[in-house]
Design a protein around this motif. Structure first.
Motif, PDB file in Angstrom:
ATOM      1  N   HIS A   6       0.849  -1.180   0.000  1.00 21.75           N
ATOM      2  CA  HIS A   6       0.000   0.000   0.000  1.00 21.75           C
ATOM      3  C   HIS A   6       0.892   1.240   0.000  1.00 21.75           C
ATOM      4  O   HIS A   6       1.981   1.232   0.556  1.00 21.75           O
ATOM      5  CB  HIS A   6      -0.910   0.010   1.232  1.00 21.75           C
ATOM      6  CG  HIS A   6      -1.815  -1.191   1.303  1.00 21.75           C
ATOM      7  ND1 HIS A   6      -1.396  -2.390   1.835  1.00 21.75           N
ATOM      8  CD2 HIS A   6      -3.106  -1.365   0.918  1.00 21.75           C
ATOM      9  CE1 HIS A   6      -2.394  -3.262   1.770  1.00 21.75           C
ATOM     10  NE2 HIS A   6      -3.436  -2.664   1.216  1.00 21.75           N
ATOM     11  N   SER A   8      -0.104   4.327   1.105  1.00 23.80           N
ATOM     12  CA  SER A   8      -0.438   5.275   2.168  1.00 23.80           C
ATOM     13  C   SER A   8      -1.206   4.538   3.255  1.00 23.80           C
ATOM     14  O   SER A   8      -1.577   3.368   3.089  1.00 23.80           O
ATOM     15  CB  SER A   8      -1.279   6.440   1.620  1.00 23.80           C
ATOM     16  OG  SER A   8      -2.523   5.973   1.130  1.00 23.80           O
ATOM     17  N   GLY A   9      -1.434   5.240   4.360  1.00 22.12           N
ATOM     18  CA  GLY A   9      -2.162   4.650   5.473  1.00 22.12           C
ATOM     19  C   GLY A   9      -1.257   3.865   6.399  1.00 22.12           C
ATOM     20  O   GLY A   9      -0.028   3.826   6.224  1.00 22.12           O
ATOM     21  N   ASP A  51       0.046  -1.803  11.543  1.00 24.38           N
ATOM     22  CA  ASP A  51      -1.003  -0.882  12.014  1.00 24.38           C
ATOM     23  C   ASP A  51      -0.449   0.431  12.557  1.00 24.38           C
ATOM     24  O   ASP A  51      -1.231   1.286  13.003  1.00 24.38           O
ATOM     25  CB  ASP A  51      -1.901  -1.531  13.086  1.00 24.38           C
ATOM     26  CG  ASP A  51      -2.710  -2.688  12.520  1.00 24.38           C
ATOM     27  OD1 ASP A  51      -3.039  -2.633  11.322  1.00 24.38           O
ATOM     28  OD2 ASP A  51      -2.996  -3.641  13.267  1.00 24.38           O
ATOM     29  N   PRO A  53       1.174   4.164  12.004  1.00 21.91           N
ATOM     30  CA  PRO A  53       1.117   5.132  10.898  1.00 21.91           C
ATOM     31  C   PRO A  53       2.488   5.359  10.271  1.00 21.91           C
ATOM     32  O   PRO A  53       3.531   5.185  10.918  1.00 21.91           O
ATOM     33  CB  PRO A  53       0.592   6.404  11.566  1.00 21.91           C
ATOM     34  CG  PRO A  53       0.959   6.256  13.008  1.00 21.91           C
ATOM     35  CD  PRO A  53       0.891   4.789  13.306  1.00 21.91           C
TER      36      PRO A  53
END
Length: 340
Positions: A6, A8-9, A51, A53
């Protein structure tokens, strides 16, 4: 959980993470179930990052802190395995801008090298575009495929790699006048211009990335001679970093200067004849007056006269004679002579 990286996030399994630890040392990892990063500074469990950031700081088993961020595309291409020299990020950015690569575009690339430019092009065309990459060497194509898969987590559906010669393979791969952009990164791009002209849609852009001034001259003259393109436009890009710390503001001591030239031209509509461009005659043809302009005297190299040359010979011979006399005198003088 998904294994696709991924962009982003929060960090998830399958994501690539760039860790900066003690003394600025960097490690790039791919998060795995039960994975661990082992260094001489201790162990960092991948589960500590899941999890969290982007931009978090985590602590390993020895109490050392690590900054965790997703590597930017420029970070990835500069550190990935290379089969051939890569297109540097500074040039890749200019290629996307000067060729105006847009989402949904059909783009042809040759050669693929290590896949660095392919990654930038894939990002620019988006999920609705198509990138067709040609590479003559199977080994380079394999490296490129592996690098692109590493970054994306899979082989993008928008990308196809063809191992073979562009001139021979392009007509079978695309319909005439169906390609929006063509990027040529090769030693002799002029050999491909005719095939590219057939494949490009009217208004489409051809861009050549080349290393030397002689290549630049030859491809520019070939593009002009076809009569199928607009006047070619050539440039190079230099990027210089700066050190900024309080009032200590100065250019970096090192910079990435010349890496290559970019030359672009646009495909004319069939039968179109552009307005005549008034410019000086090409130096590919020249006369006696042109040769005279490049005589040593004309460019500031003063031609020595016969008289001056004889004078310099005498001066050199005089110096040599002085050395010979000094050597002969030293050899004649006894080392144990008290008077010496």
């Amino acid at each position: 959980m998904s294994e696709t990286p991924h962009l982003s996030g929060p960090f998830r399994i399958g994501d690539r993470v760039q860790l900066t630890g003690p003394k600025g040392r960097m490690h790039t990892i791919t998060l795995r179930e039960g994975g661990e990063l082992h260094t001489h500074n201790g162990v960092l469990k991948h589960s500590l990052l899941v999890d969290q950031p982007d931009g978090s700081v985590v602590t390993n088993s020895s109490g050392h802190d690590y900054l965790a961020v997703r590597p930017l595309l420029r970070d990835f291409v500069m550190s990935m395995p290379r089969g051939a020299a890569i297109v540097y990020p500074k040039d890749a950015a200019q290629i996307l801008a000067q060729a105006d690569v847009f989402p949904g575009a059909t783009v042809v690339e040759a050669g693929v090298g290590s896949g660095a430019l392919s990654l930038w092009l894939l990002r620019a065309i988006g999920p609705s575009g198509r990138l067709l990459s040609f590479e003559r060497r199977e080994e380079f194509a394999d490296v490129a495929r592996a690098n692109v898969e590493t970054f994306h987590g899979e082989q993008p559906a928008t990308w196809q790699v063809v191992v073979g010669d562009l001139v021979e393979s392009l007509p079978d791969a695309v319909a005439p006048a169906s390609v929006d952009r063509v990027v040529l990164d090769m030693l002799a791009p002029w050999e491909c211009i005719d095939a590219v002209a057939d494949a490009l849609t009217p208004g489409g852009v051809v861009l050549c990335y080349i290393a030397t001034a002689t290549q630049l001259s030859r491809v520019a003259e070939y593009i002009r001679a076809t009569g199928l393109f607009t006047e070619p436009d050539a440039s190079e890009t230099m990027v210089r970093g700066w050190h900024v710390e309080g009032l200590a503001v100065r250019p970096d001591h090192r910079m990435v200067a010349h890496t290559g030239f970019l030359i672009t031209a646009r495909r004319l509509a069939p039968g179109a004849i552009p307005p005549e461009v008034k410019r000086r005659a090409s130096k590919s043809s020249y006369g006696d007056e042109d040769v005279e302009l490049w005589t040593p005297g004309a460019v500031g190299d003063r031609e020595i006269t016969d008289k001056n040359l004889r004078k310099r010979v005498r001066e050199a011979q005089k110096s040599a004679e002085g050395v010979r006399q000094s050597v002969a005198g030293a050899a004649a003088r006894p080392e144990d002579d008290p008077a010496s």
